[in-house]
Design a protein around this motif. Structure first.
Motif, short mmCIF file in Angstrom:
data_model
loop_
_atom_site.label_atom_id
_atom_site.label_comp_id
_atom_site.label_asym_id
_atom_site.label_seq_id
_atom_site.Cartn_x
_atom_site.Cartn_y
_atom_site.Cartn_z
N TYR A 1 0.99 -1.34 0.02
CA TYR A 1 0.09 0.07 -0.15
C TYR A 1 0.74 1.26 0.18
N ASN A 2 0.49 2.12 -1.07
CA ASN A 2 1.36 3.45 -0.96
C ASN A 2 0.78 4.63 0.24
N PRO A 3 1.46 5.53 0.34
CA PRO A 3 0.90 6.25 1.58
C PRO A 3 -0.44 6.89 1.21
N GLN A 4 -0.92 7.28 0.06
CA GLN A 4 -2.16 7.47 -0.26
C GLN A 4 -3.24 6.82 -0.03
N GLU A 5 -2.89 5.43 -0.12
CA GLU A 5 -3.83 4.26 0.12
C GLU A 5 -4.05 4.29 1.71
N ILE A 6 -3.00 4.34 2.25
CA ILE A 6 -3.13 4.04 3.69
C ILE A 6 -3.73 5.34 4.43
N GLU A 7 -3.47 6.48 4.01
CA GLU A 7 -4.32 7.68 4.21
C GLU A 7 -5.77 7.58 3.96
N LEU A 8 -6.24 7.03 2.95
CA LEU A 8 -7.66 6.66 2.49
C LEU A 8 -8.21 5.91 3.77
N ALA A 9 -7.41 4.66 3.79
CA ALA A 9 -8.04 3.67 4.79
C ALA A 9 -8.22 4.14 6.29
N ARG A 10 -7.14 5.20 6.52
CA ARG A 10 -7.45 5.87 7.91
C ARG A 10 -8.45 6.77 7.95
N ALA A 11 -8.82 7.67 6.78
CA ALA A 11 -9.98 8.58 6.76
C ALA A 11 -11.17 7.86 6.60
N LEU A 12 -11.23 6.74 6.14
CA LEU A 12 -12.62 6.05 6.14
C LEU A 12 -12.82 5.31 7.78
N GLU A 13 -11.78 4.86 8.10
CA GLU A 13 -12.12 4.18 9.60
C GLU A 13 -12.45 5.40 10.35
N ALA A 14 -11.64 6.68 10.34
CA ALA A 14 -12.31 7.68 11.17
C ALA A 14 -13.83 8.17 11.02
N ARG A 15 -14.10 7.89 9.96
CA ARG A 15 -15.79 8.12 9.79
C ARG A 15 -16.49 6.76 9.87
N GLY A 16 -16.12 5.85 10.57
CA GLY A 16 -17.01 4.96 10.85
C GLY A 16 -16.96 3.57 9.83
N VAL A 17 -16.35 3.65 8.93
CA VAL A 17 -16.32 2.72 7.89
C VAL A 17 -15.42 1.47 8.30
N GLU A 18 -15.97 0.16 8.13
CA GLU A 18 -15.26 -0.85 8.55
C GLU A 18 -14.25 -1.24 7.38
N VAL A 19 -12.99 -1.17 7.44
CA VAL A 19 -12.11 -1.43 6.45
C VAL A 19 -11.32 -2.78 6.64
N VAL A 20 -11.54 -3.58 5.55
CA VAL A 20 -10.61 -4.98 5.68
C VAL A 20 -9.85 -5.13 4.50
N GLU A 21 -9.28 -6.39 4.47
CA GLU A 21 -8.30 -6.62 3.14
C GLU A 21 -8.88 -8.00 2.74
N LEU A 22 -9.14 -7.99 1.26
CA LEU A 22 -9.88 -9.29 1.06
C LEU A 22 -8.63 -10.26 0.45
#
Length: 475
Positions: free
Chosen positions: A177-198
């Motif tokens: 994962y590049n830094p932008q993808e990591i930042e996206l995952a953090r932003a989504l989790e901060a807004r209550g989205v459950e983020v998982v890896e398939l």
């Protein structure tokens, strides 16, 4: 279950595969109705979320970029930057188009991975930074954003609360994962989205064999023979051929697979017969026969005073221009006469006069001659300057007047290539802001480049028994 989740995929191929697998599973279960699986690349999903937020007013229009630059638009900016920095004709020493492509890719890597190159690293780095400053000034002045900075802007908007988000989101197919993808995952989790890896299921390892071949061609033939042998023993098998540097061996491998699996495909009537293999990588649109002829016709129209014999001979003897079916013999005779009596380079009006003389003697080339006159007529309009968008429509009209794509009905693959070419003509409007008004020569040059850069793969039905792919797709 991930059926109700959004799945962000590492590439378009994986997204298509997951959507198709979801549909097959629901059909096998006998479901009368079901919602399609939302499987997209991160860029496509971010575009949809922020576009919806802009339409809903959740993101102020004043704070949005006026234009998200396409790859072609960004490369033109880098070419302008390289041209502006060159002094004393120094730019003539370089392939400016190739240099701009490399600079755009380097800039994308710097933005995506938060790299900060130092001018003290050397002359090349200093020049790159100069070009980047030029590009940034242009973007800031016009409100444009390159692809990598657009992604960063979209992620910030989501972190600030814009956009309608799913309850669950999964990442699929990423080996890192590049830094932008990591930042996206953090932003989504901060807004209550459950983020998982398939994570795909792992099968037990099979047997591995290593075989040494004399060269690439022998390697391709051996891979094709292996696939044919496996399918002969197990007709329902699904196989993969993984080729590093697939672009360099695509044609060679396709020929070997045709020899091993579809020898009848060598005849012209079977050229588009269904294959048992499928390539993950298409070919440049410019290589499609019907598109190649369109570009040749436009080169003749752009340079009617210096037409090359081989260029025009290919048009006369090919099926995609004018009355090839009904005037085949007359065109062949005209080609032979042209080779005997005209110089290697000639003006199109001279060829028209030459062809008329033969027509008056009974040679059947009447329709071809009328279409040739349409090409010659562009000579009076060559100095005309137009916006690229206007040239897109004008060149489409010119091709129609000049008898392209011929009188024969097009096959499915040819029709798809023609449609892709017309879409590329229409996309020239995106170059208006970069180029301004240009002449036909410049317009045709940029159109040819767009066709070389656009990857084209005809759509086929069903699932191929053999998937030919690169290492990323295989993973």
């Amino acid at each position: 279950t991930l059926a109700d989740a959004v799945i962000l995929c590492a590439n378009h191929r994986l997204a298509r595969h997951l959507r198709a697998a979801h549909d097959r599973a629901r059909a096998a279960a006998g479901s009368a109705t079901w919602a399609p699986l939302v499987a997209l690349t991160p860029g496509a999903w971010l575009d949809s979320v922020t576009d919806e937020a802009l339409l809903a007013g959740a993101i102020p229009a004043a704070g949005a970029p006026r234009l998200a630059l396409s790859g072609a638009q960004e490369r033109l900016l880098w070419e302008a930057a390289i041209g502006a920095s060159a002094a004393g004709g120094e730019d003539a020493l370089f392939d400016v188009e190739g240099l701009a492509q490399s600079a755009a890719e380097a800039n994308d890597l710097c933005e995506t991975w938060n790299l900060r190159p130092d001018a003290d690293a050397g002359e090349e780095t200093r020049r790159f930074l100069d070009w980047r400053r030029h590009v940034r000034r242009e973007c800031q002045a016009h409100g444009w954003l390159e692809g990598s900075r657009l992604r960063a802007w979209q992620i910030r908007r989501i972190a600030e609360g814009a956009g309608r988000l799913p309850a669950k989101l999964a990442f699929a197919g990423f080996d890192r994962y590049n830094p932008q993808e990591i930042e996206l995952a953090r932003a989504l989790e901060a807004r209550g989205v459950e983020v998982v890896e398939l994570v795909p299921g792992r099968e037990s390892p099979g047997n591995v064999f290593v075989t040494v071949c004399a060269d690439r061609r022998a390697e391709c033939r051996m891979a094709a023979a292996w696939a044919a042998e496996r399918l002969s023993a197990e007709p329902g098998a699904r196989l993969a051929i993984v080729a590093p540097g697939l672009e360099g061996v695509r044609e060679m491998l396709a020929g070997a697979l045709d020899d091993a699996l579809h020898p009848g495909a060598l005849t012209p009537g079977n050229a588009e017969m269904p294959r048992r293999y499928n390539f993950s990588l298409g070919a440049p649109l410019a290589r499609a026969g019907v598109v190649d002829v369109a570009l040749r016709l436009l080169r003749v129209a752009a340079h009617p005073r210096r037409c090359e014999q081989p260029e025009f001979s290919a048009l006369l003897l090919g099926p995609y221009w004018s009355a090839f079916e009904s005037e085949r013999e007359g065109r062949a005779r005209l080609d032979a006469a042209m080779r005997r009596h005209l110089p290697p380079r000639f003006a199109v009006p001279r060829l028209s006069t030459f062809a008329r003389r033969f027509e008056s003697r009974g040679l059947s080339v009447g329709r071809t001659l009328r279409h040739l006159d349409a090409l010659a007529g562009m000579d009076d309009r060559r100095p005309m300057q137009r916006w690229p968008s206007a040239w897109g429509a004008a060149l489409a009209d010119l091709l129609a007047q000049a008898g392209w794509p011929g009188e024969r009905g097009l096959s499915s693959h040819e029709w798809q290539a023609r449609s892709a070419f017309l879409e590329t003509l229409a996309s020239m409007g995106g170059l208006d802001a970069m180029l301004g008004k240009v002449g036909i020569v410049e317009a045709c040059r940029h159109l040819s480049r767009l066709c070389r850069e656009r990857v084209f793969q005809p759509e086929t039905e069903g699932v191929a028994a053999i998937e030919v792919m690169g290492p990323l797709e295989a993973a």
